[in-house]
Write a protein that holds these residues in place. Structure first.
Motif, mmCIF file in Angstrom:
data_model
loop_
_atom_site.group_PDB
_atom_site.id
_atom_site.type_symbol
_atom_site.label_atom_id
_atom_site.label_comp_id
_atom_site.label_asym_id
_atom_site.label_seq_id
_atom_site.Cartn_x
_atom_site.Cartn_y
_atom_site.Cartn_z
ATOM 1 N N ASN A 1 0.826 -1.217 0.000
ATOM 2 C CA ASN A 1 0.000 0.000 0.000
ATOM 3 C C ASN A 1 0.857 1.263 0.000
ATOM 4 O OD1 ASN A 1 0.883 -0.058 2.617
ATOM 5 N ND2 ASN A 1 -1.130 0.217 3.561
ATOM 6 N N GLY B 1 5.215 2.801 -1.276
ATOM 7 C CA GLY B 1 6.613 2.551 -1.617
ATOM 8 C C GLY B 1 6.857 1.548 -2.724
ATOM 9 N N ASN C 1 -1.656 -5.678 -0.539
ATOM 10 C CA ASN C 1 -1.756 -6.130 0.858
ATOM 11 C C ASN C 1 -1.044 -5.174 1.800
ATOM 12 O OD1 ASN C 1 0.614 -7.596 2.652
ATOM 13 N ND2 ASN C 1 -1.429 -8.186 3.280
ATOM 14 N N SER C 2 -1.582 -5.041 2.981
ATOM 15 C CA SER C 2 -0.845 -4.565 4.147
ATOM 16 C C SER C 2 -1.631 -4.996 5.381
ATOM 17 C CB SER C 2 -0.626 -3.055 4.125
ATOM 18 O OG SER C 2 0.237 -2.708 5.209
ATOM 19 N N ASP D 1 -1.660 -9.431 8.179
ATOM 20 C CA ASP D 1 -0.495 -8.962 8.934
ATOM 21 C C ASP D 1 0.659 -9.938 8.698
ATOM 22 O OD1 ASP D 1 1.435 -8.270 10.772
ATOM 23 O OD2 ASP D 1 0.020 -7.951 12.421
ATOM 24 N N SER E 1 3.404 -10.203 9.950
ATOM 25 C CA SER E 1 4.171 -10.650 11.129
ATOM 26 C C SER E 1 3.574 -11.944 11.691
ATOM 27 C CB SER E 1 4.193 -9.563 12.211
ATOM 28 O OG SER E 1 2.916 -9.392 12.790
ATOM 29 N N VAL F 1 10.141 -3.997 7.422
ATOM 30 C CA VAL F 1 10.283 -2.892 8.377
ATOM 31 C C VAL F 1 11.743 -2.831 8.820
ATOM 32 C CG1 VAL F 1 7.889 -2.916 9.214
ATOM 33 C CG2 VAL F 1 9.592 -4.415 10.287
ATOM 34 N N ILE G 1 11.893 -9.186 -2.494
ATOM 35 C CA ILE G 1 12.555 -7.884 -2.426
ATOM 36 C C ILE G 1 13.487 -7.918 -1.215
ATOM 37 C CG2 ILE G 1 12.292 -5.384 -2.323
ATOM 38 C CD1 ILE G 1 11.052 -6.694 -4.881
ATOM 39 N N ALA G 2 14.771 -8.190 -1.492
ATOM 40 C CA ALA G 2 15.769 -8.225 -0.416
ATOM 41 C C ALA G 2 16.329 -6.817 -0.286
ATOM 42 C CB ALA G 2 16.839 -9.258 -0.724
ATOM 43 N N SER G 3 17.636 -6.648 -0.426
ATOM 44 C CA SER G 3 18.259 -5.333 -0.236
ATOM 45 C C SER G 3 19.746 -5.477 -0.527
ATOM 46 C CB SER G 3 18.066 -4.911 1.228
ATOM 47 O OG SER G 3 18.878 -3.787 1.543
ATOM 48 N N LYS H 1 17.516 -10.021 5.655
ATOM 49 C CA LYS H 1 17.709 -9.867 4.208
ATOM 50 C C LYS H 1 18.712 -10.892 3.666
ATOM 51 C CE LYS H 1 14.817 -6.436 3.474
ATOM 52 N NZ LYS H 1 13.570 -6.681 2.706
ATOM 53 N N PRO I 1 17.709 -3.938 -3.848
ATOM 54 C CA PRO I 1 17.790 -2.493 -4.094
ATOM 55 C C PRO I 1 18.788 -1.826 -3.153
ATOM 56 C CG PRO I 1 15.508 -3.211 -3.630
ATOM 57 C CD PRO I 1 16.433 -4.312 -3.216
ATOM 58 N N VAL J 1 16.214 3.518 -2.181
ATOM 59 C CA VAL J 1 15.116 3.840 -3.099
ATOM 60 C C VAL J 1 14.319 4.978 -2.481
ATOM 61 C CG1 VAL J 1 13.102 2.946 -4.319
ATOM 62 C CG2 VAL J 1 14.988 1.405 -3.758
ATOM 63 N N VAL K 1 11.713 6.910 3.022
ATOM 64 C CA VAL K 1 13.035 7.525 2.907
ATOM 65 C C VAL K 1 12.885 9.052 2.789
ATOM 66 C CG1 VAL K 1 15.097 7.669 1.438
ATOM 67 C CG2 VAL K 1 14.062 5.444 1.915
HETATM 68 P P1 NAD Z 1 7.511 1.228 2.911
HETATM 69 O O1 NAD Z 1 7.431 1.457 4.389
HETATM 70 O O2 NAD Z 1 6.982 2.273 1.999
HETATM 71 O O3 NAD Z 1 6.832 -0.150 2.542
HETATM 72 C C1 NAD Z 1 6.748 -1.210 3.430
HETATM 73 C C2 NAD Z 1 5.440 -1.905 3.152
HETATM 74 O O4 NAD Z 1 5.320 -3.008 4.041
HETATM 75 C C3 NAD Z 1 4.249 -0.975 3.412
HETATM 76 O O5 NAD Z 1 3.266 -1.194 2.427
HETATM 77 C C4 NAD Z 1 3.755 -1.438 4.768
HETATM 78 O O6 NAD Z 1 2.382 -1.204 4.950
HETATM 79 C C5 NAD Z 1 4.064 -2.919 4.676
HETATM 80 N N1 NAD Z 1 4.108 -3.577 5.978
HETATM 81 C C6 NAD Z 1 4.808 -3.221 7.079
HETATM 82 N N2 NAD Z 1 4.517 -4.064 8.088
HETATM 83 C C7 NAD Z 1 3.628 -4.967 7.599
HETATM 84 C C8 NAD Z 1 2.948 -6.071 8.147
HETATM 85 N N3 NAD Z 1 3.118 -6.433 9.423
HETATM 86 N N4 NAD Z 1 2.103 -6.750 7.350
HETATM 87 C C9 NAD Z 1 1.895 -6.400 6.062
HETATM 88 N N5 NAD Z 1 2.512 -5.355 5.483
HETATM 89 C C10 NAD Z 1 3.359 -4.657 6.247
HETATM 90 O O7 NAD Z 1 9.034 0.926 2.596
HETATM 91 P P2 NAD Z 1 9.747 0.531 1.231
HETATM 92 O O8 NAD Z 1 10.963 1.335 1.208
HETATM 93 O O9 NAD Z 1 8.818 0.567 0.095
HETATM 94 O O10 NAD Z 1 10.169 -0.994 1.523
HETATM 95 C C11 NAD Z 1 9.622 -2.103 0.827
HETATM 96 C C12 NAD Z 1 10.612 -3.254 0.852
HETATM 97 O O11 NAD Z 1 11.784 -2.857 0.144
HETATM 98 C C13 NAD Z 1 11.060 -3.675 2.242
HETATM 99 O O12 NAD Z 1 11.202 -5.072 2.314
HETATM 100 C C14 NAD Z 1 12.411 -3.002 2.365
HETATM 101 O O13 NAD Z 1 13.256 -3.676 3.258
HETATM 102 C C15 NAD Z 1 12.911 -3.111 0.947
HETATM 103 N N6 NAD Z 1 13.982 -2.156 0.607
HETATM 104 C C16 NAD Z 1 13.763 -0.800 0.645
HETATM 105 C C17 NAD Z 1 14.810 0.071 0.327
HETATM 106 C C18 NAD Z 1 14.642 1.575 0.322
HETATM 107 O O14 NAD Z 1 15.644 2.297 0.228
HETATM 108 N N7 NAD Z 1 13.433 2.110 0.403
HETATM 109 C C19 NAD Z 1 16.060 -0.455 -0.029
HETATM 110 C C20 NAD Z 1 16.233 -1.843 -0.052
HETATM 111 C C21 NAD Z 1 15.182 -2.678 0.261
#
Ligand code: NAD
Length: 256
Positions: free
Chosen positions: A13, A15, A34-35, A63, A65, A89, A136-138, A155, A181, A184, A189
């Motif tokens: 929902n 990012g 999903n979230s 959820d 978790s 998270v 989606i790792a990192s 990760k 990634p 991002v 961020v």
């Molecule tokens: P974000 O916070 O925008 O997205 C995280 C998503 O996970 C949100 O939609 C949130 O609602 C959901 N979420 C959190 N807890 C949850 C739960 N208990 N159940 C269901 N959904 C849940 O952050 P993002 O930057 O878009 O991250 C998305 C993925 O990308 C993550 O796995 C993050 O580790 C990875 N990532 C992000 C970056 C970056 O720089 N943004 C870099 C490398 C990896």
């Protein structure tokens, strides 16, 4: 290209997850967002995707978790052809001060959820002889930084899980890979930028270049569209033999 395929994207929902859903829908896939929340605006995101791309889109609350919720998500979706494990998270603290509940939460959402969803999704993919699991790792699935022990352990775990699932599905029309990634520019961020500007007494561009993107040689953020595009590639016929590997989208971070 992906018409008739159903994609489930966890944590979508905002990012990267939402960006991946957008690109999969643009490529013609039906999508499940999903979230853990269940707000009208979550469902509105799905309706908007459906309208703009002429696909079916649904939002399913679960959820990540919780093991039972992860498994129920795939069951409620009716199985899926494409599974994108994206929910994640972060929490930052030295390992000797890291709260146990934060460790458990990060391992559950960032790692165990991918195990549960994959376990439930695979039988349906095997029955169809086609499936894609994209985790989606990192860059932190391949390298480390201080104070992020749980995130980095999770990760690295996701990368290992991806390789194992790839071996167990090899030759069955199913692939499993991890996208890694670098930084991002997501809302998460973006929200950190004002604080970083204050702490370092720098303007926006300088704090992005000199502080946030210090380890990203391009000194440019990756975008959610690029992560989405990489996911679409992994779902294409060109990637039929790409399995059990990682694709870095990190501006050169892991080349250093
Ligand atoms: P974000 O916070 O925008 O997205 C995280 C998503 O996970 C949100 O939609 C949130 O609602 C959901 N979420 C959190 N807890 C949850 C739960 N208990 N159940 C269901 N959904 C849940 O952050 P993002 O930057 O878009 O991250 C998305 C993925 O990308 C993550 O796995 C993050 O580790 C990875 N990532 C992000 C970056 C970056 O720089 N943004 C870099 C490398 C990896």
């Amino acid at each position: 290209m992906l018409a008739g395929k159903l994609a489930v994207i966890t944590g979508s929902n905002s990012g990267i997850g939402l960006g991946v859903a957008e690109e999969l829908a643009r490529a013609g896939a039906d999508v499940v967002l999903n979230s853990f929340t269940d707000r009208p605006e979550d469902h509105a995101l799905a309706a908007d995707l459906a309208k703009r791309h002429g696909v079916t889109a649904r939002y399913i609350q679960a959820d990540m978790s919780k093991a039972a919720d992860c498994r129920a998500l795939i069951a409620k979706a009716g199985g899926c052809d494409i599974l994108v494990n994206n929910a994640g998270v972060q929490f930052v603290a030295p390992v000797d001060e890291f709260p146990t509940e934060k460790w458990d939460q990060i391992i559950a959402i960032n790692l165990s959820s991918a195990f549960h969803t994959t376990a439930v999704a695979l039988p349906g993919m095997r029955a169809k002889g086609w499936g894609r699991v994209v985790n989606i790792a990192s860059a932190h699935g391949l390298t480390a930084s201080p104070f992020k022990s749980a995130y980095i352990a999770a990760k690295h775990g996701v990368v290992g899980l991806s390789k194992t699932v790839a071996l167990e599905t090899a030759g069955q029309g199913i692939t499993c890979n991890a996208i890694c990634p670098g930084y991002v520019l997501t809302p998460l961020v973006e929200a950190q930028i004002p604080d970083q500007m204050k702490v370092h007494n720098m303007d926006r561009d300088t704090v992005i270049r000199e502080v946030m993107l210090l380890r990203q040689p391009s000194r440019q953020f990756a975008t959610v569209e690029q992560i989405g595009g990489t996911t679409v590639y992994l779902c294409s016929a060109a990637a039929d033999q790409v399995t059990g590997t990682t694709i870095s989208v990190d501006g050169g971070w892991t080349a250093l």
